[in-house]
Design a protein around this motif. Structure first.
Motif, mmCIF file in Angstrom:
data_model
loop_
_atom_site.group_PDB
_atom_site.id
_atom_site.type_symbol
_atom_site.label_atom_id
_atom_site.label_comp_id
_atom_site.label_asym_id
_atom_site.label_seq_id
_atom_site.Cartn_x
_atom_site.Cartn_y
_atom_site.Cartn_z
ATOM 1 N N LEU A 229 -36.127 -16.999 20.486
ATOM 2 C CA LEU A 229 -37.423 -16.593 20.658
ATOM 3 C C LEU A 229 -38.369 -17.288 19.953
ATOM 4 O O LEU A 229 -39.878 -17.231 19.955
ATOM 5 C CB LEU A 229 -37.559 -15.216 20.466
ATOM 6 N N GLU A 230 -38.220 -18.419 18.943
ATOM 7 C CA GLU A 230 -39.118 -19.237 18.244
ATOM 8 C C GLU A 230 -39.954 -19.918 19.118
ATOM 9 O O GLU A 230 -39.573 -20.413 20.274
ATOM 10 C CB GLU A 230 -38.339 -20.077 17.199
ATOM 11 N N GLY A 231 -41.126 -20.083 19.034
ATOM 12 C CA GLY A 231 -41.941 -20.717 20.103
ATOM 13 C C GLY A 231 -42.750 -19.933 21.044
ATOM 14 O O GLY A 231 -43.344 -20.474 21.903
ATOM 15 N N GLU A 232 -42.141 -18.630 21.148
ATOM 16 C CA GLU A 232 -42.723 -17.830 22.213
ATOM 17 C C GLU A 232 -44.152 -17.087 21.956
ATOM 18 O O GLU A 232 -44.744 -16.325 22.472
ATOM 19 C CB GLU A 232 -41.719 -16.632 22.570
ATOM 20 N N ARG A 233 -44.686 -17.335 20.692
ATOM 21 C CA ARG A 233 -45.887 -16.672 19.999
ATOM 22 C C ARG A 233 -45.920 -15.093 20.082
ATOM 23 O O ARG A 233 -46.913 -14.671 20.140
ATOM 24 C CB ARG A 233 -46.889 -17.363 20.921
ATOM 25 N N LEU A 234 -44.849 -14.941 19.710
ATOM 26 C CA LEU A 234 -44.861 -13.285 19.775
ATOM 27 C C LEU A 234 -45.688 -12.812 18.498
ATOM 28 O O LEU A 234 -45.561 -13.641 17.266
ATOM 29 C CB LEU A 234 -43.291 -12.621 19.313
ATOM 30 N N GLU A 235 -46.141 -11.658 18.503
ATOM 31 C CA GLU A 235 -47.260 -11.172 17.597
ATOM 32 C C GLU A 235 -46.469 -10.077 16.726
ATOM 33 O O GLU A 235 -47.141 -9.833 15.484
ATOM 34 C CB GLU A 235 -48.472 -10.657 18.176
ATOM 35 N N ALA A 236 -45.449 -9.174 17.155
ATOM 36 C CA ALA A 236 -44.999 -8.159 16.375
ATOM 37 C C ALA A 236 -43.531 -7.859 17.237
ATOM 38 O O ALA A 236 -43.542 -8.112 18.379
ATOM 39 C CB ALA A 236 -46.043 -6.940 16.410
ATOM 40 N N ILE A 237 -42.801 -7.072 16.366
ATOM 41 C CA ILE A 237 -41.696 -6.385 16.762
ATOM 42 C C ILE A 237 -41.699 -4.955 16.755
ATOM 43 O O ILE A 237 -42.092 -4.347 15.423
ATOM 44 C CB ILE A 237 -40.360 -6.842 15.993
ATOM 45 N N VAL A 238 -41.498 -4.091 17.634
ATOM 46 C CA VAL A 238 -41.205 -2.652 17.647
ATOM 47 C C VAL A 238 -39.940 -2.309 17.917
ATOM 48 O O VAL A 238 -39.277 -3.113 18.902
ATOM 49 C CB VAL A 238 -42.333 -1.826 18.495
ATOM 50 N N ALA A 239 -39.370 -1.592 17.324
ATOM 51 C CA ALA A 239 -37.714 -1.291 17.485
ATOM 52 C C ALA A 239 -37.588 0.402 17.600
ATOM 53 O O ALA A 239 -38.024 1.202 17.280
ATOM 54 C CB ALA A 239 -36.957 -1.700 16.289
ATOM 55 N N SER A 240 -36.415 0.494 18.393
ATOM 56 C CA SER A 240 -35.594 1.990 18.684
ATOM 57 C C SER A 240 -35.439 2.400 16.936
ATOM 58 O O SER A 240 -35.124 1.763 16.100
ATOM 59 C CB SER A 240 -34.437 1.938 19.451
ATOM 60 N N PRO A 241 -35.245 3.619 16.845
ATOM 61 C CA PRO A 241 -35.111 4.045 15.327
ATOM 62 C C PRO A 241 -33.381 4.021 15.306
ATOM 63 O O PRO A 241 -32.909 4.229 14.290
ATOM 64 C CB PRO A 241 -35.508 5.766 15.441
ATOM 65 N N MET A 242 -32.767 3.725 16.166
ATOM 66 C CA MET A 242 -31.526 3.880 16.069
ATOM 67 C C MET A 242 -30.662 2.592 15.494
ATOM 68 O O MET A 242 -31.189 1.679 15.364
ATOM 69 C CB MET A 242 -30.623 3.850 17.486
ATOM 70 N N ARG A 243 -29.749 2.850 14.503
ATOM 71 C CA ARG A 243 -29.304 1.791 13.529
ATOM 72 C C ARG A 243 -29.022 0.296 14.214
ATOM 73 O O ARG A 243 -29.341 -0.520 13.659
ATOM 74 C CB ARG A 243 -28.225 2.227 12.619
ATOM 75 N N ARG A 244 -28.343 0.476 15.257
ATOM 76 C CA ARG A 244 -27.999 -0.821 15.943
ATOM 77 C C ARG A 244 -29.237 -1.597 16.415
ATOM 78 O O ARG A 244 -29.375 -2.771 16.421
ATOM 79 C CB ARG A 244 -27.098 -0.551 16.960
ATOM 80 N N ALA A 245 -30.278 -0.872 16.648
ATOM 81 C CA ALA A 245 -31.458 -1.679 17.187
ATOM 82 C C ALA A 245 -32.345 -1.986 15.782
ATOM 83 O O ALA A 245 -32.986 -3.153 16.028
ATOM 84 C CB ALA A 245 -32.361 -0.506 18.112
ATOM 85 N N GLN A 246 -32.244 -1.226 15.005
ATOM 86 C CA GLN A 246 -33.038 -1.423 13.604
ATOM 87 C C GLN A 246 -32.292 -2.902 13.172
ATOM 88 O O GLN A 246 -33.239 -3.943 12.581
ATOM 89 C CB GLN A 246 -32.873 -0.470 12.638
#
Length: 217
Positions: free
Chosen positions: A48-65
């Motif tokens: 995902l480097e170079g995709e110009r992403l601005e932020a990450i939001v994740a599920s509260p479940m441990r595997r997603a965190q």
């Protein structure tokens, strides 16, 4: 106006995923990444480097965190939790019947059920759809143009159904929607257009741009 792009990824391989595959009951907390899952997530970060992403939001479940943490070892973005991005909640009978619980799984009863009804402990179709819709609306409200969400298999398929059918999305569509598989750390991209036309027909709103891109695996 630049279209909003939401990159949605499934978490990396978890202990529970391995359990699902070989039916050997694991020790300890199953809601965590395996060593392979951590490496998948780090590889996803590099992808995902170079995709110009601005932020990450994740599920509260441990595997997603943990997946978000591993991605962020590479990207170093603002990281938040959305409490409504958790995986579809199964029924009490499903969890009581593990490891042989397929007869109680969501897809065994939901496609023919009333949208508002569910077995004890499970979410109804309407409850899942409402929280997925709310999570997507919060992405729209942020004003960012390129967001990354780390979530789960079920949530991805409800997002897909909502994108395909809009307000007409209903339980009877689920088997067709779930016919499209999704790999751990697969990338799906949903794009929101203010104005878009195909053959002179307007297609504003959300569209699926990419489904289950797994070239990094």
């Amino acid at each position: 106006m630049t279209p909003l792009q939401l990159f949605v990824v499934r978490h990396g391989e978890s202990v529970a995923n391995v359990f699902d595959q070989d039916r050997a009951r694991p020790e300890g907390d199953v809601d965590r990444l395996t060593d392979r899952g951590w490496e998948q997530a780090r590889g996803l970060g590099r992808r995902l480097e170079g995709e110009r992403l601005e932020a990450i939001v994740a599920s509260p479940m441990r595997r997603a965190q943990e997946t978000a943490e591993a991605i962020n070892e590479v990207l170093g973005l603002p990281l938040e939790t959305d409490e409504e991005l958790f995986e579809v909640r199964q029924s009490d009978a499903f969890y009581a019947g593990l490891p042989h619980a397929a007869e109680h799984a969501t897809l065994s009863w939901m496609p023919g059920a009333d949208p508002e009804e569910a077995p004890d402990g499970a979410e109804s179709f309407a409850e899942i759809l409402d929280r997925v819709r709310r999570a997507r609306e919060r992405v729209e409200e942020r004003g960012a143009e390129r967001m990354l969400a780390v979530s789960h298999y079920g949530v991805l398929h409800f997002l897909l159904g909502l994108t395909m059918f809009g307000d007409a999305f209903a339980p009877e569509h689920l088997l067709g929607v779930y016919a499209l598989g999704h790999a751990n750390t697969g990338i799906s991209i949903f794009t929101r257009y203010e104005q878009r036309q195909l053959d002179g027909i307007p297609f504003p709103g959300w569209a699926l741009t990419t489904w289950n891109d797994r070239a990094h695996l």
